[in-house]
Design a protein around this motif. Structure first.
Motif, PDB file in Angstrom:
ATOM      1  N   GLU A 233      46.567  51.063  48.567  1.00 19.40           N
ATOM      2  CA  GLU A 233      46.015  51.254  47.220  1.00 19.40           C
ATOM      3  C   GLU A 233      44.909  50.268  46.899  1.00 19.40           C
ATOM      4  O   GLU A 233      44.141  50.449  45.960  1.00 19.40           O
ATOM      5  N   GLY A 264      47.135  47.472  44.305  1.00 18.56           N
ATOM      6  CA  GLY A 264      47.661  48.120  43.109  1.00 18.56           C
ATOM      7  C   GLY A 264      48.289  47.189  42.096  1.00 18.56           C
ATOM      8  O   GLY A 264      48.892  47.658  41.126  1.00 18.56           O
ATOM      9  N   ALA A 266      47.745  45.043  39.155  1.00 15.00           N
ATOM     10  CA  ALA A 266      46.674  44.802  38.197  1.00 15.00           C
ATOM     11  C   ALA A 266      47.155  44.363  36.828  1.00 15.00           C
ATOM     12  O   ALA A 266      46.336  44.039  35.967  1.00 15.00           O
ATOM     13  N   THR A 267      48.467  44.360  36.601  1.00 15.50           N
ATOM     14  CA  THR A 267      49.018  43.956  35.311  1.00 15.50           C
ATOM     15  C   THR A 267      50.304  43.169  35.540  1.00 15.50           C
ATOM     16  O   THR A 267      50.785  43.037  36.669  1.00 15.50           O
ATOM     17  N   GLY A 270      52.985  45.107  37.516  1.00 16.53           N
ATOM     18  CA  GLY A 270      52.863  45.085  38.963  1.00 16.53           C
ATOM     19  C   GLY A 270      53.295  43.765  39.548  1.00 16.53           C
ATOM     20  O   GLY A 270      53.979  43.715  40.587  1.00 16.53           O
ATOM     21  N   ALA A 287      41.896  43.936  39.254  1.00 16.45           N
ATOM     22  CA  ALA A 287      42.167  43.486  37.886  1.00 16.45           C
ATOM     23  C   ALA A 287      41.068  42.593  37.340  1.00 16.45           C
ATOM     24  O   ALA A 287      40.852  42.526  36.123  1.00 16.45           O
ATOM     25  N   GLU A 309      42.325  56.389  37.431  1.00 14.27           N
ATOM     26  CA  GLU A 309      43.170  56.085  38.583  1.00 14.27           C
ATOM     27  C   GLU A 309      42.864  56.954  39.793  1.00 14.27           C
ATOM     28  O   GLU A 309      43.179  56.584  40.929  1.00 14.27           O
ATOM     29  N   GLN A 378      43.058  51.552  43.441  1.00 14.90           N
ATOM     30  CA  GLN A 378      43.572  52.632  42.611  1.00 14.90           C
ATOM     31  C   GLN A 378      44.033  52.168  41.234  1.00 14.90           C
ATOM     32  O   GLN A 378      44.198  52.986  40.335  1.00 14.90           O
ATOM     33  N   ALA A 379      44.187  50.870  41.056  1.00 14.71           N
ATOM     34  CA  ALA A 379      44.556  50.341  39.745  1.00 14.71           C
ATOM     35  C   ALA A 379      43.352  50.186  38.830  1.00 14.71           C
ATOM     36  O   ALA A 379      43.481  49.641  37.732  1.00 14.71           O
ATOM     37  N   THR A 382      43.367  50.721  35.010  1.00 11.75           N
ATOM     38  CA  THR A 382      43.904  49.745  34.050  1.00 11.75           C
ATOM     39  C   THR A 382      42.827  48.811  33.516  1.00 11.75           C
ATOM     40  O   THR A 382      43.084  48.056  32.573  1.00 11.75           O
TER      41      THR A 382
END
Length: 409
Positions: A233, A264, A266-267, A270, A287, A309, A378-379, A382
């Motif tokens: 990802e 993936g 990013a927050t 995760g 991110a 996404e 893929q994040a 966000t």
């Protein structure tokens, strides 16, 4: 929001990790007790103190006070300001892991190197906010660039890292990295084994990004200090063979060295997920793509903020168009655009098309991102607004609350 100002207000609220510019009246504050993340004083000059140490500020007249990952109100009494850890304010406890202990971090997070997007400014900002920032070294840059960016990153007074590409690493670049001695070096994608011991002998922690469990085991055998389990990802270059969570589970069972998780993340959700699984921390790049401290031009930033996404694609189109000798197993995930769609599946033809190569370079110079590329994971969905790095790190710090949901009362 109240802040210390020329009128001598008695409290300050630092919200969400944003740097608050507060002008201090001469003589109002003599000492500052730091019990959390770094504090920036003056014209962007970082001032740091170990937790709980008093830092004399008697030389201040009118300066700028800012803080990174802090969320609370603080009293000013007797010429002292005390900043308390943000986790305590939220009722959570950020786990202490190998990563936080090794580098004295407040948040178990590494900002990925992202060659071409990150430099010393972003690395220093991430480190100043309580995580560990990195910048990546493109093979084409001069040695002076490495030294310059390392100086900028080191100015934060906090540990930082450098990312190297094994397939393009020259002796001159390696010597430059050994001279500046960052806390962490990631060397990946190619024959990295010859570089592990020279780096470790210089006291540098060595990481390798692994896209399969077999690669992780090989990295451990090569003597690295930490393995980064990087799922498909993730943005930028790497394998697209296994997703992050399946890879992380098998890597954790297969190696004894510490493991970080990438791809993936990013927050805070995760980060909490991979910490709960057993990773020593997260490794995040996408991110930070919306940060004011990146080298992305405004046109590239707008593409990032508008992407969803499903807006990325994985392949070798952009590498082939530039004639870059990336090992073929390491493609790149980037924002999908017209150029990618036109040439996907026609890479052999693209390699012979000088006009397409020239067009890509012209688009890069002209900031035409219908053709030019932005590597992202893929994040990317966000990342919806421009923020500074401190704010992004503060968001990740909320993982402590998520992890404490099931703690015993």
């Amino acid at each position: 929001m109240r802040a210390l100002d020329e009128r001598g207000a008695k409290s300050v609220y630092v919200d969400g990790g944003q740097v608050i510019r507060t002008f201090l009246r001469a003589g109002l504050i003599d000492e500052l007790t730091i019990t959390t993340v770094p504090v920036l004083i003056g014209t962007g000059v970082p001032l740091f103190g170990p937790l709980g140490r008093d830092v004399p500020l008697r030389h201040l007249s009118t300066h700028v006070l800012g803080a990174g990952v802090v969320q609370s109100a603080y009293a000013v009494e007797g010429g002292r300001v005390t900043l308390r850890p943000p986790c305590a304010e939220r009722g959570g406890t950020m786990p202490r892991t190998w990563l936080t202990e090794r580098f004295e971090l407040q948040v178990p997070l590494v900002g990925a190197p992202m060659a071409g997007v990150s430099d010393g400014r972003l690395a220093g900002a991430v480190s100043a906010a309580g995580a560990l920032g990195m910048f990546g070294v493109p093979p084409s840059v001069p040695v002076s660039w490495i030294e310059e960016q390392a100086g900028i990153a080191a100015a934060s007074g906090r540990p930082y890292g450098i990312g190297l590409l094994a397939w393009g690493l020259s002796d001159e670049h390696l010597k430059a990295v050994l001279r500046v001695r960052p806390a962490l070096v990631s060397v990946s994608f190619g024959d990295y084994a010859p570089y592990v011991e020279p780096l470790r002998a210089a006291g540098i922690t060595v990481a390798v990004q692994a896209g399969t469990t077999e690669e992780a085991v090989q990295a451990e055998r090569a003597g690295v200090d930490v393995v980064v389990a990087r799922g498909g990802e993730g943005g930028g270059h790497g394998r697209d063979d296994v997703a992050t969570l399946p890879l992380l589970q098998t890597v954790l069972d297969a190696v004894q060295v510490p493991v970080l998780a990438a791809g993936g993340i990013a927050t805070a959700r995760g980060l909490a997920a991979v910490l709960a699984a057993g990773a020593e921390g997260g490794w995040a790049g996408t991110a930070f793509l919306g940060c004011t401290e990146t080298t992305l031009p405004p046109e590239g930033l707008r593409r990032v903020l508008d992407a969803g996404e499903t807006g990325t694609a994985y392949g070798r189109v952009f590498d082939v168009a530039q004639g870059l000798p990336w090992p073929p197993e390491y493609g790149g995930r980037a924002l999908r655009n017209t150029f990618y769609d036109r040439w996907r599946g026609r890479e052999d033809e693209l390699a012979r098309d000088e006009q397409a190569r020239a067009g890509l370079e012209a688009a890069r110079q002209g900031r035409d991102f219908d053709t030019a590329y932005v590597y992202a994971g893929q994040a990317v969905g966000t990342v919806t607004r421009e923020r500074d790095a401190a704010d992004v790190v503060a968001g990740f710090a909320a993982a402590d609350k998520l992890l404490s949901r099931f703690a015993a009362p």
